[in-house]
Design a protein around this motif. Structure first.
Motif, short mmCIF file in Angstrom:
data_model
loop_
_atom_site.label_atom_id
_atom_site.label_comp_id
_atom_site.label_asym_id
_atom_site.label_seq_id
_atom_site.Cartn_x
_atom_site.Cartn_y
_atom_site.Cartn_z
N MET A 42 -19.06 -24.75 1.00
CA MET A 42 -20.43 -24.92 0.50
C MET A 42 -20.47 -24.74 -1.00
O MET A 42 -21.16 -25.48 -1.71
N LEU A 43 -19.69 -23.81 -1.51
CA LEU A 43 -19.68 -23.60 -2.95
C LEU A 43 -19.08 -24.81 -3.66
O LEU A 43 -19.54 -25.21 -4.73
N ILE A 44 -18.05 -25.40 -3.06
CA ILE A 44 -17.48 -26.61 -3.66
C ILE A 44 -18.53 -27.70 -3.71
O ILE A 44 -18.70 -28.40 -4.71
N LEU A 45 -19.26 -27.82 -2.60
CA LEU A 45 -20.28 -28.86 -2.54
C LEU A 45 -21.29 -28.68 -3.67
O LEU A 45 -21.67 -29.64 -4.34
N ILE B 37 -16.00 -33.56 -0.51
CA ILE B 37 -15.06 -32.60 0.06
C ILE B 37 -15.84 -31.45 0.68
O ILE B 37 -15.61 -31.06 1.83
N GLY B 38 -16.73 -30.91 -0.12
CA GLY B 38 -17.54 -29.80 0.38
C GLY B 38 -18.40 -30.23 1.57
O GLY B 38 -18.54 -29.51 2.55
N TRP B 39 -18.94 -31.42 1.49
CA TRP B 39 -19.80 -31.97 2.55
C TRP B 39 -19.06 -31.97 3.88
O TRP B 39 -19.53 -31.52 4.91
N GLY C 165 -19.27 -29.47 7.32
CA GLY C 165 -19.41 -30.08 8.63
C GLY C 165 -18.34 -29.57 9.59
O GLY C 165 -18.62 -29.24 10.75
N LEU C 166 -17.12 -29.51 9.08
CA LEU C 166 -16.02 -29.02 9.91
C LEU C 166 -16.26 -27.58 10.34
O LEU C 166 -16.11 -27.23 11.52
N CYS C 167 -16.67 -26.74 9.38
CA CYS C 167 -16.88 -25.34 9.73
C CYS C 167 -18.04 -25.18 10.67
O CYS C 167 -18.02 -24.29 11.55
N SER C 168 -19.04 -26.02 10.51
CA SER C 168 -20.15 -25.96 11.46
C SER C 168 -19.63 -26.21 12.86
O SER C 168 -19.93 -25.48 13.80
N PHE C 169 -18.78 -27.23 13.01
CA PHE C 169 -18.21 -27.52 14.32
C PHE C 169 -17.40 -26.35 14.84
O PHE C 169 -17.53 -25.93 16.00
N LEU C 170 -16.56 -25.80 13.97
CA LEU C 170 -15.70 -24.71 14.42
C LEU C 170 -16.51 -23.49 14.85
O LEU C 170 -16.17 -22.81 15.80
N LEU C 171 -17.58 -23.24 14.09
CA LEU C 171 -18.33 -22.03 14.36
C LEU C 171 -19.31 -22.19 15.51
O LEU C 171 -19.55 -21.25 16.25
N ILE C 172 -19.87 -23.38 15.67
CA ILE C 172 -20.76 -23.60 16.81
C ILE C 172 -19.98 -23.45 18.10
O ILE C 172 -20.39 -22.80 19.05
N MET D 119 -26.04 -24.65 4.96
CA MET D 119 -25.54 -25.99 5.17
C MET D 119 -26.67 -27.01 5.27
O MET D 119 -26.60 -28.10 4.71
N VAL D 120 -27.69 -26.62 5.98
CA VAL D 120 -28.74 -27.60 6.18
C VAL D 120 -29.48 -27.88 4.89
O VAL D 120 -30.21 -28.86 4.79
N THR D 121 -29.29 -27.04 3.93
CA THR D 121 -29.95 -27.31 2.67
C THR D 121 -29.10 -28.19 1.76
O THR D 121 -29.52 -28.55 0.68
N ALA D 122 -27.89 -28.50 2.21
CA ALA D 122 -27.03 -29.32 1.38
C ALA D 122 -27.66 -30.67 1.11
O ALA D 122 -27.51 -31.24 0.02
N GLY D 123 -28.39 -31.20 2.12
CA GLY D 123 -29.03 -32.50 1.93
C GLY D 123 -30.08 -32.44 0.85
O GLY D 123 -30.18 -33.30 -0.02
#
Lengths: 259, 109, 789
Positions: free
Chosen positions: C148-151, C162-164, C168-175, C292-296
């Motif tokens: 997220m910081l990279i993003l 990359i951050g985006w 997304g990947l971490c969201s998948f892993l953590l969900i 994450m959801v605020t990235a958009g």
């Protein structure tokens, strides 16, 4: 069996007739010189000595020879068919012998007298007897003539053979050979130097024993010697192969030769 | 047609030889008994002989006479071959009790 | 103190260390976590994020301090700090560097992310204390923080991507953290797939921008207005300034917004967020509420210059945001899972943020983003605390609010923080949500009437305002419904009776976040002329963000229009009062219906007149079912069809088995040829001989051909097969006579003859004298009248 015996008898008679026929024909007197050579349909012509065999256009002596030819040809073919189609092995051998007799007669017509006799002696007389011996040894005179399976293959092969016959016949009939008809007059006699009286040349008939012998022991000496060695080898080989290896290795009819 | 029937020429002899030869071939191909096969081979040799002699007669000169010698040699060879072949048949029969060439095979179908 | 622009450590620029610290900790946790053991892994993770927070603070404030003391132009006006780590991609003409940019926008973001992240990490130490995947959890969480910081710190679109992708990947892993449970794993997969669709749109946007500007650096894209290019857009050749082509900006903007829809859970790609509640609660708090959801939203604000060009893209964003806010609020009414309500609330609030961005009010969007991060994180952590307590009380379905009730007695701290956050989210003065929501509403009102951007209908601002007001009412209602059902009334189950307060690690985080939710609103007080006395710190946010975002509509290369126009004071205050009233009304309504627990009146209504809407709300408006029927099932059918046809039939049956079959067929044929029987071989011989005869039979007929070349005639004889050779004699009769009798003794003519046209008559005859066959064949042919080619 009886039928076969009659067939063989008829073949023999005709064969003798055929052998005698050319000489009978030859016995006809030479006609007068007014008859020009080269006319078709007349009686027998004089012996004409030609320098080049290609121009030897001699007419046939008529229907007699043709008839004899057809008879003996039929005999040969009938005999051959017997061999191929008979179930009984002995019947096949008899058919073979009849075929050989017909073939010998044909050889006679071709002025190959010596060979005709040799054919009868060796082939019908010796080789066929050998076959009969082996049939007796095997003691199994019956056989299924045609294989029960593989009809398609047989059909294809049969068609191929018939086609070959037809084609060959067409070719051979259409090719005009130098002499159109059987020359009843024999070919030119062979001159054998040194055999004649007072050191000259003797004239022998074409195809006689003397002529063939002169060729066999002259230029054909090497093949003659070779064939004798071949026959020796064959005899030795046959004995070696057919010899039983164990004392009880014989067949029913043949107790075997103890090694 | 009359020509063919009554004017018997060398062609007739050659055709006769060809027919005998092909009957021999048919015999070799069709029959399963080894002895019949050998007889058919003899028939083929005879047909060849007949052809040889026909052509020899056709040329009809001194040189052509050597064909008779040739034919004699052929008869000799045929005799040798027949004897050896029959010896083989006898030997095989001893082992297998059978001279049916269809059965004389160790190849698996 | 040196210029922060030059700060670097161990060869890497200081800005890179902000995301790098959590990433390193993540790597250590994931590889050696088991060995480090239980509180160690957590401590490491917390220290990493706290370190990043400190470093961020140092960068930001240090930079400000430096620029203030050294009499350099103010930091943000100077464009912030840009540092490049190395050159990442160089392919042909395309160049992308690993570059980071700290300007006012990203400063806000990194401060929020690291601060909230630190408290959530601390909370997680308590929450996940008994979980066997402890180190894995912290590894993933740190990985997420780093991504997220990279993003946020990215200076160009590829690095942002990359951050985006990383988040997304971490969201998948953590969900799908508790992956042994199939449902949770599927939820993770759903999140990833839906996000992927958004990522695809993002890529399309990137490609469009690259095609137009030939660079993906934010500065380059921003300055592209100065570039005069002759370039062909999809709609025909276009001269001059790139950014005057509104269609390109609209297309790129909408594509990039598509990516934001996926990441920030807008219509139609929001379906993953409610399912994402399958993950641990701190994850929901951090990822699906605060960051994450605020990235958009961040992305849209970052590319404000792009969106300000295209009012088409803006109207799309506003509309989607409004619809999302309304739909999510509607669905939240009937949900009975604690976290699901909060999830739909998040979706709804994101809709608010996008409306703000869509009306050009980027400041308000970022403001609401910040306040929402605090109170939503507090709400989620509070929910986690409640569920923790219910589990300890023995509940097997800790999130079900129908089993809760009366928890105010058992979990006072949780209740207090939850209450504060609910007040904040409902927009009650003086809590944070009041100010931020009000900014949004004010901005929506301002784009109506005089301030309408070019291309928008005049009334649209009012429509947005009204819709948002309704959504705000709904927000207040369902949030307070939730509060009352959980904390008020009587306990409705044994578990609720035995629930107890959470440990200090959890409650401390709750307290801190609630504190911020209270006070943070005051940095965004609107400009009111009547309130001159307020120190400038209260307008800090808008001043702060001003250099970073574009506050004017770009009409064409030279002409801009200020956003929002100038509103009067009275208008502003009226709107604030209306918003406050609406929020209060929602609370009162919820209290009336649910004040003492589930109400019989509501139960009666949902049986009767409100049955339809109730069912629709409870079933999430059947979005999942709709997607399943229209997209997933046809896709599965196509896949199945392809499997059956292409895989099973074509490849397996025809190609593989077919090849084997052909081989075996040929082998069978070949076996037939060689079976050891001599008779068969001889048959082959005979048939072959017959075939040879047959073939040579075909060419029987003698013939000859005449070809004409100008005045010459070429005669070529083919005497026929089998009858060729020296025995054949040919005689040409150029006069065409067929009498061959005179030819017998003449010598043979050659088979090929060339004569002149004048020498021949109309026909040519050829006499073929076959010495062996003793025949004379005559063949004639007509002389051709024309040339033969």
């Amino acid at each position: 069996m009886k039928f076969l015996a009659w067939l063989i008898a008829a073949a023999l008679i005709l064969g003798v007739a055929g052998i005698a026929a050319p000489s009978l024909v030859h016995a006809q007197p030479v006609p007068t010189a007014e008859r020009p050579a080269g006319q078709a349909g007349d009686g027998p012509h004089a012996i004409v000595t030609k320098t080049h065999p290609h121009d030897d256009i001699v007419e046939s002596s008529g229907k007699g020879m043709a008839l004899l030819f057809w008879i003996f040809a039929a005999a040969s073919i009938a005999g051959a068919l017997f061999v191929v189609t008979r179930r009984n092995l002995i019947a096949a051998v008899m058919g073979m012998v009849g075929s050989f007799i017909g073939i010998a007669a044909v050889y006679m017509m071709l002025y190959a007298q010596f060979l005709a006799v040799i054919q009868m002696l060796v082939y019908a007389g010796a080789i066929m007897v050998l076959f009969v011996f082996v049939i007796m040894i095997l003691n199994r005179p019956e056989d299924e003539p045609v294989a029960p399976t593989g009809r398609i293959g047989q059909a294809i092969g049969g068609v191929a053979i018939l086609y070959l016959v037809a084609r060959l016949a067409m070719i051979l009939m259409n090719v005009a050979l130098p002499n159109k008809a059987i020359a009843l007059a024999s070919p030119a006699p062979i001159m054998l130097p040194g055999w004649g009286s007072a050191g000259g040349s003797e004239a022998v008939g074409w195809g006689t024993v003397k002529a063939v012998g002169n060729d066999l022991f002259g230029p054909g000496l090497f093949p003659f010697e070779a064939i004798s060695i071949l026959l020796l080898v064959a005899v030795v080989g046959a004995i070696a192969i057919a010899r039983p290896l164990h004392p009880d290795d014989g067949t029913d009819a043949d107790p075997g030769i103890h090694p | 047609m009359n020509d063919l029937l009554f004017d018997v020429g060398y062609g007739h002899f050659l055709v006769l030889a060809a027919v005998l030869f092909l009957i021999g071939v048919a015999g070799v191909l069709i029959r399963r008994n080894a002895l019949i096969i050998l007889m058919s081979v003899e028939l083929m040799l005879n047909a060849a002989n007949m052809t040889l002699l026909t052509f020899s007669r056709m040329w009809g000169d001194e040189g052509a006479l050597s064909a008779h010698t040739f034919a004699l040699i052929v008869i000799g060879v045929a005799a040798a071959e027949a004897s050896v072949g029959l010896a083989i048949v006898v030997a095989v029969f001893r082992g297998r009790r059978n001279v049916d060439v269809d059965k004389l095979t160790t190849l698996r179908h | 103190m040196s210029d922060p622009q030059t700060w670097s450590f161990a060869g890497l620029p200081a800005l890179l260390w902000i995301p790098l610290l959590p990433l390193l900790a993540s790597a250590i946790n994931l590889i050696f976590g088991k060995r480090i053991g239980k509180p160690g892994a957590g401590v490491l993770a917390v220290l990493a994020v706290a370190g990043a927070c400190v470093l961020a603070g140092v960068e930001v404030f240090g930079g400000l301090f430096y620029h203030a003391t050294k009499e350099a132009p103010p930091l943000w006006q100077a464009g912030g700090i840009t540092q490049t780590a190395w050159s990442w991609l160089e392919v042909g003409g395309f160049k992308a560097e690993l570059a980071f940019r700290l300007d006012s926008l990203s400063a806000v973001m990194i401060l929020i992310i690291t601060f909230v992240g630190t408290w959530i990490h601390i909370y997680s130490m308590g929450y996940m204390a008994h979980d066997k995947g402890y180190h894995r959890y912290f590894g993933y969480l740190n990985l997420f923080t780093g991504s997220m910081l990279i993003l946020v710190l990215a200076a160009n679109l590829p690095v942002m991507f990359i951050g985006w992708e990383g988040v997304g990947l971490c969201s998948f892993l953590l969900i799908g953290f508790w992956y042994e449970n199939d449902a949770y794993a599927y939820a993770g997969r759903k999140a990833f797939v839906v996000n992927r669709i958004g990522d695809f749109m993002f890529l399309l946007g990137m490609f469009l921008l690259y095609w137009a500007v030939k660079s993906l650096d934010f500065n380059d894209i921003k300055n592209a207005a100065n570039i005069t290019v002759l370039h062909d857009s999809v709609w025909g050749p276009h001269n001059s300034h790139v950014w005057a082509d509104e269609r390109l900006a609209a297309a790129a903007g909408i594509c990039l917004f598509g990516g934001a829809c996926g990441k920030s859970a807008q219509l139609p790609l929001f379906v993953w967020l409610p399912d994402a509640m399958a993950g641990p609660t701190p994850v929901s708090a951090l990822i699906h509420a605060a960051t994450m959801v605020t990235a958009g939203v961040y992305m849209v604000c970052r590319l404000s210059f792009l969106y300000s060009i295209s009012t088409t893209a803006m109207i799309v964003i506003s509309t989607v945001g409004l619809l999302t806010a309304l739909v999510a609020a509607f669905i939240a009414f009937a949900q009975t899972d604690l976290k699901k309500v909060l999830a739909y609330s998040t979706v709804s609030q994101l809709g608010f943020m996008f409306v703000a961005a869509g009306t050009g009010n980027y400041t308000a969007a970022v403001f609401h983003l910040g306040t929402h991060a605090f109170f939503k994180a507090c709400l989620f952590l509070g929910a986690g605390s409640v569920m923790h307590g219910m589990e300890h009380g023995g509940s097997t379905t800790p999130g079900d609010i129908t089993t809760m009730g009366g928890l105010r007695k058992h979990m006072p701290i949780t209740r207090a923080t939850f209450l504060i956050s609910c007040l904040a989210i409902s927009g009650i003065f003086p809590f944070a949500g009041f100010f931020s929501k009000d900014e949004i509403l004010g901005g929506a009102w301002a784009v109506a009437g005089h301030g309408t951007p070019p291309g928008w209908p005049q009334f649209y601002g009012y429509l947005l305002w009204g819709g948002l007001l309704i959504a705000a009412l709904g927000t207040a209602f369902y949030m307070w419904r939730l509060y009352f059902l959980v904390f008020s009334g009587n306990e409705r189950s044994e578990a609720a009776k035995h629930a107890h307060e959470s440990p200090l690690s959890m409650t401390s985080a709750l307290a801190i976040l609630a504190l911020f939710a209270t006070i943070i609103g005051f940095i965004g007080v609107p400009h009111l002329e009547a309130l001159h006395g307020i120190p400038s710190a209260f307008h800090a946010l808008s001043n702060w963000l001003a250099p970073a975002v574009q506050h004017a509509w770009i009409v064409d290369a030279t002409h801009t229009l200020p956003i929002g126009g100038e509103g009067s004071d009275s208008m502003t205050i009226t709107l604030m009062v209306i918003a406050l009233a609406v929020g209060a009304f929602g609370i009162v309504l919820a209290w009336a219906l649910y004040g003492r627990g589930p109400s019989a009146r509501v139960a009666h209504w949902v049986e009767g007149p409100l049955a339809g809407p109730y069912e629709a709300s409870k079933n999430k408006l059947w979005f999942d079912e709709l997607y399943d029927a229209t997209i997933v099932r046809p896709f599965k059918m196509i896949a199945r069809g392809l499997f059956e046809i292409a895989d099973r039939f074509v490849i397996d049956t025809v190609a593989v088995n077919g090849a084997a079959f052909v081989v075996s067929l040929f082998s069978r044929l070949s076996r037939w040829v060689q079976n050891g029987q001599v008779q068969r071989y001889l048959s082959g011989l005979v048939v072959g001989a017959a075939a040879v005869f047959l073939v040579t039979d075909c060419h029987r007929h003698p013939a000859f051909s005449i070809s004409r070349q100008g005045e010459e005639l070429r005669l070529h004889a083919e005497p026929g097969a089998g009858i060729v050779g020296p025995n054949v004699k040919l005689h040409w009769h150029l006069d065409g006579s067929t009498d061959c009798s005179a030819d017998k003794d003449k010598p043979s003519d050659p088979p090929d003859l060339t004569v002149r046209r004048g020498d021949v008559g109309g026909r040519v005859a050829l006499c073929i004298d076959d010495a062996i066959g003793r025949k004379m064949n005559v063949v004639t042919a007509e002389v051709p009248t024309e040339e033969t080619p």
